[in-house]
Write a protein that holds these residues in place. Structure first.
Motif, PDB file in Angstrom:
ATOM      1  N   ILE A 121       7.803 -59.848  -1.871  1.00  9.52           N
ATOM      2  CA  ILE A 121       7.563 -60.552  -3.126  1.00  9.52           C
ATOM      3  C   ILE A 121       6.096 -60.421  -3.541  1.00  9.52           C
ATOM      4  N   VAL A 122       5.200 -60.684  -2.584  1.00  8.40           N
ATOM      5  CA  VAL A 122       3.769 -60.587  -2.877  1.00  8.40           C
ATOM      6  C   VAL A 122       3.403 -59.159  -3.268  1.00  8.40           C
ATOM      7  N   ALA A 123       3.956 -58.183  -2.554  1.00  7.66           N
ATOM      8  CA  ALA A 123       3.637 -56.787  -2.837  1.00  7.66           C
ATOM      9  C   ALA A 123       4.165 -56.357  -4.203  1.00  7.66           C
ATOM     10  N   PHE A 124       5.396 -56.749  -4.534  1.00  9.36           N
ATOM     11  CA  PHE A 124       5.967 -56.380  -5.832  1.00  9.36           C
ATOM     12  C   PHE A 124       5.155 -56.979  -6.987  1.00  9.36           C
ATOM     13  N   MET A 125       4.830 -58.262  -6.877  1.00  6.45           N
ATOM     14  CA  MET A 125       4.073 -58.896  -7.949  1.00  6.45           C
ATOM     15  C   MET A 125       2.651 -58.350  -8.013  1.00  6.45           C
ATOM     16  N   GLY A 126       2.080 -58.039  -6.850  1.00  9.88           N
ATOM     17  CA  GLY A 126       0.759 -57.414  -6.828  1.00  9.88           C
ATOM     18  C   GLY A 126       0.758 -56.078  -7.537  1.00  9.88           C
ATOM     19  N   GLN A 127       1.872 -55.344  -7.408  1.00  9.91           N
ATOM     20  CA  GLN A 127       2.001 -54.059  -8.089  1.00  9.91           C
ATOM     21  C   GLN A 127       1.864 -54.231  -9.604  1.00  9.91           C
ATOM     22  N   ILE A 128       2.473 -55.274 -10.145  1.00 15.07           N
ATOM     23  CA  ILE A 128       2.391 -55.527 -11.587  1.00 15.07           C
ATOM     24  C   ILE A 128       0.957 -55.878 -11.987  1.00 15.07           C
ATOM     25  N   ILE A 129       0.318 -56.736 -11.186  1.00 16.79           N
ATOM     26  CA  ILE A 129      -1.059 -57.130 -11.505  1.00 16.79           C
ATOM     27  C   ILE A 129      -1.997 -55.933 -11.441  1.00 16.79           C
ATOM     28  N   MET A 130      -1.843 -55.105 -10.409  1.00 18.68           N
ATOM     29  CA  MET A 130      -2.665 -53.904 -10.275  1.00 18.68           C
ATOM     30  C   MET A 130      -2.533 -53.007 -11.498  1.00 18.68           C
ATOM     31  N   ALA A 131      -1.325 -52.939 -12.041  1.00 19.19           N
ATOM     32  CA  ALA A 131      -1.080 -52.059 -13.180  1.00 19.19           C
ATOM     33  C   ALA A 131      -1.741 -52.553 -14.457  1.00 19.19           C
ATOM     34  N   LEU A 132      -2.000 -53.857 -14.533  1.00 21.04           N
ATOM     35  CA  LEU A 132      -2.512 -54.434 -15.781  1.00 21.04           C
ATOM     36  C   LEU A 132      -4.024 -54.504 -15.863  1.00 21.04           C
ATOM     37  N   VAL A 133      -4.707 -54.556 -14.706  1.00 22.52           N
ATOM     38  CA  VAL A 133      -6.164 -54.673 -14.738  1.00 22.52           C
ATOM     39  C   VAL A 133      -6.806 -53.292 -14.827  1.00 22.52           C
ATOM     40  N   GLU A 134      -8.094 -53.277 -15.149  1.00 25.17           N
ATOM     41  CA  GLU A 134      -8.779 -51.992 -15.313  1.00 25.17           C
ATOM     42  C   GLU A 134      -9.358 -51.470 -13.999  1.00 25.17           C
ATOM     43  N   ASN A 135     -10.058 -52.340 -13.261  1.00 26.05           N
ATOM     44  CA  ASN A 135     -10.781 -51.924 -12.058  1.00 26.05           C
ATOM     45  C   ASN A 135     -10.446 -52.821 -10.870  1.00 26.05           C
ATOM     46  N   PRO A 136     -10.634 -52.331  -9.645  1.00 24.89           N
ATOM     47  CA  PRO A 136     -10.380 -53.163  -8.464  1.00 24.89           C
ATOM     48  C   PRO A 136     -11.080 -54.512  -8.480  1.00 24.89           C
ATOM     49  N   GLU A 137     -12.316 -54.550  -8.961  1.00 24.90           N
ATOM     50  CA  GLU A 137     -13.033 -55.825  -8.973  1.00 24.90           C
ATOM     51  C   GLU A 137     -12.365 -56.864  -9.877  1.00 24.90           C
ATOM     52  N   ASP A 138     -11.553 -56.392 -10.845  1.00 23.76           N
ATOM     53  CA  ASP A 138     -10.856 -57.314 -11.741  1.00 23.76           C
ATOM     54  C   ASP A 138      -9.740 -58.086 -11.030  1.00 23.76           C
ATOM     55  N   MET A 139      -9.338 -57.631  -9.851  1.00 21.37           N
ATOM     56  CA  MET A 139      -8.314 -58.356  -9.097  1.00 21.37           C
ATOM     57  C   MET A 139      -8.825 -59.722  -8.643  1.00 21.37           C
ATOM     58  N   ARG A 140     -10.128 -59.927  -8.673  1.00 24.94           N
ATOM     59  CA  ARG A 140     -10.693 -61.232  -8.307  1.00 24.94           C
ATOM     60  C   ARG A 140     -10.299 -62.309  -9.304  1.00 24.94           C
ATOM     61  N   THR A 141      -9.849 -61.907 -10.483  1.00 32.88           N
ATOM     62  CA  THR A 141      -9.373 -62.878 -11.469  1.00 32.88           C
ATOM     63  C   THR A 141      -8.087 -63.554 -10.973  1.00 32.88           C
ATOM     64  N   PHE A 142      -7.317 -62.840 -10.174  1.00 34.64           N
ATOM     65  CA  PHE A 142      -6.017 -63.349  -9.706  1.00 34.64           C
ATOM     66  C   PHE A 142      -6.045 -63.777  -8.246  1.00 34.64           C
ATOM     67  N   TYR A 143      -6.896 -63.136  -7.454  1.00 35.16           N
ATOM     68  CA  TYR A 143      -6.948 -63.416  -6.016  1.00 35.16           C
ATOM     69  C   TYR A 143      -8.292 -64.033  -5.647  1.00 35.16           C
ATOM     70  N   LYS A 144      -8.274 -64.849  -4.607  1.00 37.09           N
ATOM     71  CA  LYS A 144      -9.459 -65.601  -4.212  1.00 37.09           C
ATOM     72  C   LYS A 144     -10.296 -64.847  -3.178  1.00 37.09           C
ATOM     73  N   SER A 145     -11.603 -64.826  -3.372  1.00 36.18           N
ATOM     74  CA  SER A 145     -12.497 -64.178  -2.424  1.00 36.18           C
ATOM     75  C   SER A 145     -12.538 -64.958  -1.103  1.00 36.18           C
ATOM     76  N   VAL A 146     -12.602 -64.226  -0.004  1.00 33.14           N
ATOM     77  CA  VAL A 146     -12.674 -64.831   1.324  1.00 33.14           C
ATOM     78  C   VAL A 146     -14.020 -64.464   1.932  1.00 33.14           C
ATOM     79  N   LYS A 147     -14.687 -65.432   2.495  1.00 34.06           N
ATOM     80  CA  LYS A 147     -15.987 -65.182   3.129  1.00 34.06           C
ATOM     81  C   LYS A 147     -15.797 -64.704   4.552  1.00 34.06           C
TER      82      LYS A 147
END
Length: 445
Positions: free
Chosen positions: A419-445
């Motif tokens: 489920i996470v992988a399938f939905m991630g596939q959709i999000i990956m397709a919509l953003v422009e750059n890898p750094e834009d994934m931070r809009t949807f996913y939380k940074s981990v220290k």
């Protein structure tokens, strides 16, 4: 030492199909029937509403002037299989171009995509437009290899997902062929443009290995052409030897973990596996003809390796223990897997050799993402790889993101990983750059 391989400056063999799309036609063409049926089970808004939303986005996008159209080509190219044979594989490239013949176009970026594991052969890029080509909205040329086993080689080549090394090689050869096609049609990468590198689930580790290969081994002409800027890899960034060891130790992962990994045995030579044949790693019944495919009888092991999961799904779901799926001499008397068995040690050594991404200091931005709810691949194992690649957080190029569990979604009987992988596939397709994934996913220290 990994077998020698040299990237050729020409790899294109033939163009299989050519399609030209207006924006609305492009949206209608997205998604194989079996994939959209699956998406319908896990996407609350439903596929029609989802495509309507995409259509609105497309029509609002500034890139779609009257002079531009979307072009998509499937093609074949020369590469190399996991066992070192020369082979012709297939893939797809999708890009914006001018409708007016002879008027060139410069793409803003290149997007390379390592696909997830497939539940059906029609998910292969050469068979249907899936969702990563949506990146064309950002004026990106999207390059997608089918990789070994899929596309024109479905039912012919075994699953090559056990070697990130060779999947990365197959991507590099695919990129060269895609660039040839683009050039033939007057499309090049803008002089100020760059490349992004994407993958998830089964495609995650090959994505990282491609990034490693680019930083450490790629020829300068290839680097000058691509100018790789960033990489995003999700839901699969676990060294494959460690993931296999983990699944052997966890009886509850019989279906989701080990059986899928069993498909990798056939792709390697006996020498690569420490002198053992693929058939020696599995029970005798795995090697008995039991399925009829294309007018011939094949074994359960061949079905796992060469064909899509539906063929073996009912048998897999009935399995309850490792005793049903590994050779008897690989088991302890108490029913656990014997990790000291010479065959297992040889197999883990093979996986380590062909999936080693740990001895590398990333020179460009790398984003690793994983969900704590993923019980197929523990978050802690992915985080350990992040710590290794980032030098305990000291390398500012390496970032770790936490993916929401998405347990609120309908699951259609799927494991949370899928489920996470399938939905991630959709999000990956919509953003422009890898750094834009931070809009949807939380940074981990």
């Amino acid at each position: 030492m990994i077998e020698p391989w040299k990237l050729s400056k020409q790899s294109l063999v033939s163009i299989l199909t050519e399609k030209h799309y207006a924006p609305s036609e492009f949206i209608d063409a997205l998604g194989a029937p079996s994939f959209t049926a699956l998406l319908r089970n896990i996407t609350p808004i439903g596929v029609p509403a989802f495509k309507a939303l995409l259509g609105t986005k497309v029509h609002r996008h500034m890139l779609f002037k009257r002079s531009l159209e979307i072009q998509s080509y499937t093609f074949t190219y020369r590469s190399q299989t996991v066992d070192g044979r020369d082979a012709v594989l297939s893939g797809r490239v999708t890009f914006l171009n001018n409708k007016t013949k002879g008027v060139p176009h410069q793409a803003k970026t290149l997007s390379l995509h390592f696909h997830q594991a497939f539940f059906h052969p029609e998910w292969a890029p050469s068979q249907n437009l899936m969702f990563m080509p949506l990146k064309v909205l950002w004026d990106s040329a999207v390059i997608e290899p089918d990789l070994q086993k899929w596309g024109i080689n479905h039912g012919i080549e075994p699953d090559g997902g056990g070697s990130a090394v060779h999947m990365a090689r197959q991507m590099a050869d695919c990129v060269v062929a895609a660039l040839e096609i683009m050039k033939q049609h007057g499309v090049t990468l803008d002089p100020d443009g760059y490349t992004t590198n994407w993958g998830s689930s089964q495609g995650a580790l090959p994505t990282l290995y491609f990034a490693k290969w680019y930083d450490t081994e790629a020829p300068q002409w290839f680097k000058d052409t691509l100018r790789l800027r960033s990489t995003f890899s999700a839901e699969g960034d676990v060294p494959l030897n460690e993931l296999t060891r983990y699944t052997y130790q966890h009886q509850e992962l019989v279906y989701e973990g080990h059986v899928l990994l069993t498909a990798y045995f056939k792709a390697f030579t006996d020498e690569q596996k420490g002198g053992y044949r693929a058939e020696e790693f599995v029970p005798r019944w795995f090697n008995e003809p039991r399925y009829e495919v294309d007018g011939r009888k094949i074994t359960f092991l061949d079905a796992l390796s060469h064909y899509y999961p539906q063929i073996t799904e009912s048998v897999i779901k009935a399995m309850k223990s490792y005793a049903e799926m590994v050779a008897p001499d690989m088991m302890n008397e108490d029913g656990t897997v014997n990790l000291n068995c010479p065959k297992i040690r040889a197999w883990l050594a093979c996986l380590k050799k062909y999936n080693n991404v740990e001895d590398w200091t990333p020179a460009h931005e790398v984003y690793i993402a994983h969900s704590p709810a993923d019980d197929m691949m523990p978050f802690e194992m992915v985080y350990d790889l992040y710590l290794t690649l980032s030098n305990e957080g000291q390398n500012p190029n390496v970032h770790m993101l936490s993916v929401p569990s998405m347990r609120i979604l309908p699951h259609g009987g799927l494991n949370p990983h899928f489920i996470v992988a399938f939905m991630g596939q959709i999000i990956m397709a919509l953003v422009e750059n890898p750094e834009d994934m931070r809009t949807f996913y939380k940074s981990v220290k």
